[in-house]
Write a protein that holds these residues in place. Sequence first.
Motif, mmCIF file in Angstrom:
data_model
loop_
_atom_site.group_PDB
_atom_site.id
_atom_site.type_symbol
_atom_site.label_atom_id
_atom_site.label_comp_id
_atom_site.label_asym_id
_atom_site.label_seq_id
_atom_site.Cartn_x
_atom_site.Cartn_y
_atom_site.Cartn_z
ATOM 1 N N GLU A 269 -25.333 11.221 -87.362
ATOM 2 C CA GLU A 269 -25.852 11.777 -88.614
ATOM 3 C C GLU A 269 -27.317 11.416 -88.850
ATOM 4 O OE1 GLU A 269 -23.401 8.035 -89.575
ATOM 5 O OE2 GLU A 269 -23.211 9.834 -88.332
ATOM 6 N N LYS A 270 -27.857 10.457 -88.081
ATOM 7 C CA LYS A 270 -29.269 10.097 -88.258
ATOM 8 C C LYS A 270 -30.196 11.181 -87.716
ATOM 9 C CE LYS A 270 -32.653 6.395 -87.601
ATOM 10 N NZ LYS A 270 -32.910 5.031 -87.061
ATOM 11 N N GLY A 271 -29.729 11.900 -86.708
ATOM 12 C CA GLY A 271 -30.565 12.944 -86.114
ATOM 13 C C GLY A 271 -30.584 14.189 -86.974
ATOM 14 N N THR A 272 -31.776 14.665 -87.325
ATOM 15 C CA THR A 272 -31.891 15.921 -88.079
ATOM 16 C C THR A 272 -31.308 17.052 -87.242
ATOM 17 O OG1 THR A 272 -33.935 15.111 -89.087
ATOM 18 C CG2 THR A 272 -33.505 17.474 -89.245
ATOM 19 N N PRO A 273 -30.382 17.837 -87.789
ATOM 20 C CA PRO A 273 -29.742 18.883 -86.989
ATOM 21 C C PRO A 273 -30.728 19.975 -86.575
ATOM 22 C CG PRO A 273 -29.099 19.077 -89.302
ATOM 23 C CD PRO A 273 -29.840 17.782 -89.164
ATOM 24 N N SER A 274 -30.363 20.683 -85.516
ATOM 25 C CA SER A 274 -31.170 21.830 -85.088
ATOM 26 C C SER A 274 -30.294 23.073 -85.064
ATOM 27 C CB SER A 274 -31.789 21.582 -83.714
ATOM 28 O OG SER A 274 -30.805 21.597 -82.698
ATOM 29 N N TYR A 279 -29.277 30.263 -87.799
ATOM 30 C CA TYR A 279 -28.825 29.076 -88.542
ATOM 31 C C TYR A 279 -27.434 28.590 -88.132
ATOM 32 C CZ TYR A 279 -32.650 28.100 -91.751
ATOM 33 O OH TYR A 279 -33.859 27.721 -92.285
ATOM 34 N N VAL A 280 -27.004 28.917 -86.934
ATOM 35 C CA VAL A 280 -25.813 28.284 -86.374
ATOM 36 C C VAL A 280 -26.242 26.945 -85.776
ATOM 37 C CG1 VAL A 280 -24.031 28.416 -84.593
ATOM 38 C CG2 VAL A 280 -24.652 30.461 -85.921
ATOM 39 N N LYS A 281 -25.585 25.877 -86.201
ATOM 40 C CA LYS A 281 -26.006 24.541 -85.783
ATOM 41 C C LYS A 281 -25.641 24.285 -84.317
ATOM 42 C CE LYS A 281 -25.086 21.021 -88.522
ATOM 43 N NZ LYS A 281 -24.376 19.854 -89.128
ATOM 44 N N TYR A 282 -26.574 23.643 -83.591
ATOM 45 C CA TYR A 282 -26.283 23.224 -82.232
ATOM 46 C C TYR A 282 -25.406 21.987 -82.257
ATOM 47 C CZ TYR A 282 -29.369 26.245 -79.494
ATOM 48 O OH TYR A 282 -29.920 27.318 -78.859
ATOM 49 N N PRO A 283 -24.317 21.972 -81.504
ATOM 50 C CA PRO A 283 -23.500 20.756 -81.414
ATOM 51 C C PRO A 283 -24.130 19.761 -80.440
ATOM 52 C CG PRO A 283 -22.573 22.455 -80.020
ATOM 53 C CD PRO A 283 -23.749 23.084 -80.717
ATOM 54 N N GLY A 362 -32.101 23.704 -80.487
ATOM 55 C CA GLY A 362 -32.882 24.566 -81.381
ATOM 56 C C GLY A 362 -34.240 23.992 -81.727
ATOM 57 N N ASN A 363 -34.562 22.831 -81.167
ATOM 58 C CA ASN A 363 -35.835 22.177 -81.476
ATOM 59 C C ASN A 363 -36.938 22.658 -80.540
ATOM 60 O OD1 ASN A 363 -34.648 20.019 -83.351
ATOM 61 N ND2 ASN A 363 -33.514 19.636 -81.459
ATOM 62 N N THR A 364 -38.060 23.043 -81.101
ATOM 63 C CA THR A 364 -39.253 23.330 -80.298
ATOM 64 C C THR A 364 -40.418 22.531 -80.869
ATOM 65 O OG1 THR A 364 -39.723 25.299 -81.645
ATOM 66 C CG2 THR A 364 -38.538 25.626 -79.562
ATOM 67 N N ALA A 365 -41.350 22.171 -80.007
ATOM 68 C CA ALA A 365 -42.454 21.310 -80.426
ATOM 69 C C ALA A 365 -43.697 21.629 -79.616
ATOM 70 C CB ALA A 365 -42.087 19.832 -80.243
ATOM 71 N N SER A 366 -44.841 21.423 -80.227
ATOM 72 C CA SER A 366 -46.112 21.601 -79.532
ATOM 73 C C SER A 366 -47.119 20.581 -80.049
ATOM 74 C CB SER A 366 -46.646 23.014 -79.732
ATOM 75 O OG SER A 366 -47.748 23.266 -78.882
ATOM 76 N N TYR A 367 -47.746 19.904 -79.112
ATOM 77 C CA TYR A 367 -48.767 18.888 -79.412
ATOM 78 C C TYR A 367 -50.019 19.271 -78.640
ATOM 79 C CZ TYR A 367 -51.177 14.374 -78.631
ATOM 80 O OH TYR A 367 -52.103 13.367 -78.511
ATOM 81 N N ILE A 368 -51.077 19.626 -79.358
ATOM 82 C CA ILE A 368 -52.334 20.046 -78.740
ATOM 83 C C ILE A 368 -53.413 19.063 -79.175
ATOM 84 C CG2 ILE A 368 -54.040 21.891 -78.497
ATOM 85 C CD1 ILE A 368 -50.805 22.931 -79.973
ATOM 86 N N ASN A 382 -37.025 22.842 -86.128
ATOM 87 C CA ASN A 382 -35.623 22.566 -85.803
ATOM 88 C C ASN A 382 -34.754 23.823 -85.918
ATOM 89 O OD1 ASN A 382 -35.945 22.491 -88.661
ATOM 90 N ND2 ASN A 382 -34.026 21.368 -88.877
ATOM 91 N N LYS A 383 -35.401 24.987 -85.979
ATOM 92 C CA LYS A 383 -34.697 26.280 -85.914
ATOM 93 C C LYS A 383 -35.399 27.089 -84.827
ATOM 94 C CE LYS A 383 -33.507 30.316 -88.789
ATOM 95 N NZ LYS A 383 -34.469 31.327 -88.320
#
Length: 413
Positions: A269-274, A279-283, A362-368, A382-383
Motif C-alpha cells: 500500500e506504500k506504492g502509489t498505484p499505476s 484507469y484500470v489499476k495494474y496489479p 502504467g508508470n512513465t517517466a522522463s528526466y532531461i 502513473n496513468k
Amino acid sequence: MFIIFVFQRYQEMTKNRLLYILLSVTLLLSTSCENSGKIKNPFKKKKSDLEYAMLPPEDSLPRLSDAYKNQKKREIENFFSNNFGKDFENMSFLVAKNGQIIYEKYDGFADKENNILNSPETPLHIASVTKVLTASAILKLIDAKKISLDQKLTTLFDKFPYPDVTIKSLLNHRSGMKKYNYFCDDKANWGRTKTLTNKDLLNVIITKNITLETKTDTHFSYNNTNYALLALIIEKVTGMKYSQAMKKIIFEPLEMKNTFVFDETTPKEKGTPSYKYNYVKYPFDFLDAVYGDKNIYSTPRDLLKFDLARNAPGFLSKKLLDQVYKGYSYESKGSKNYGLGIRLREWETGQKLFYHNGWWHGNTASYITLKKENAVIIALSNKFTRKTFQMKRLSALFGDYPFTLKDTVAKDE
C-alpha cells in the motif's frame, strides 16, 4: 549614589543597543550585496558520515528575472495547448533553471479508487529513471575507490559465470547478458508464481546455466539485468540493503523527503498505484520486487534536488565525470547512444542532450538534464501515456536542440 548608578546603566544599555543596531544593518547590507543577482542555495549544507555521499551544491546560481520566468512559462503552456489540448492528465511535471522552478503542474489521481489527487508531495514510480540514481551511487563508490570501473563481477560474486562482465559494461549496457524478465518467467528457471528478488536473480544466473546473449562489450543492449546487479554491488560494497544505501548516499543528504525504494519488504500500500489508459489499476506481479533498474518512487521536486547535486562541482572527479557523459556504442549509425547511467543524443552539430526515460506498468517517466543551460525537465505519470517521452522537446526553449515545439510526434523522438 542610586541615581548615578541608574544613569550609568542607562548609558551602557543605550551604547549596546546602538552597537546591535549598527551590526544588524551592516549584516543586512552585506547579505544584500552578496545575493544581488544570485538565488540563495535552497539546501542547507549537510554533513554525512559517508565519504561517498552525494552532497548539495555549495554555490549559488544566478537569479532568473520575473520577465524571463514568465516568458518561459507562457512558452511551456503554449506547448501543452498546441500539442495536447486538454488531454494532459495524471502527470507530475516540473521545469527549472538555475535551481529555480519556472513551471510545475500536478494533475490527476494518485489513487483513483480513494479519490486522492496527485500533489507535489506524491511519490510516483520513476521506472527506469531509477537507473540514473543507481548509477550515481555506483559512481560515487568508484570515485571513493571502493570499487573500480573496470572491476570484473567475478571478483564480487562467487561462481559468477561471465568472466568478462565488468561494472562498466553494466553501466553502459554492453554486458551481453540476457534480460531477466525473459528467462525468469520460465518455470525451469523461476516461474511467474513466486516473487523474484535481486538475490534470487543472481542465484538463477549462477545456477541455471543462463548463457550470454552476445559477447561482452561487442553490442549495446538495454537490459534491466545490468542494473539489478549494480544494486547488489552497492549492497556488497556498503554492507547495507539497497534501500538503506540509497537513503544514506542520496536521499537523506539531499533532503529528498518524498523518495524511497520499493522492495520485497515494503508494504504494497506504500506504492502509489499505476493505471492503464482507462484507469484500470495494474496489479503487482512477480517482478515487482526487483530494484536498481526500477522501483524508486520520487517527486519532481526531489529529483530537482538530485539534479542540482549531480551537476554541481565536486559530484565526481573530472576524469570519471568525462567518462559518464560520452557514448560507448557506435556499432549502428544514429544520434542515440548511452553513457554511464544516462542516455544521450549526439548530433552532427556537436550538440548533446542527456536524458533518461522510464516505463513500468502504467508508470512513465522522463528526466532531461540540460547541463550547459543549468536547466532540467522532469515528467512523471502513473496513468499510462507516451506524452511523458515528448517532454524532451521542451529543451529547445533553453538551447540549440533540434526539436519542434508545434506538431505532436506520435513516437518518442
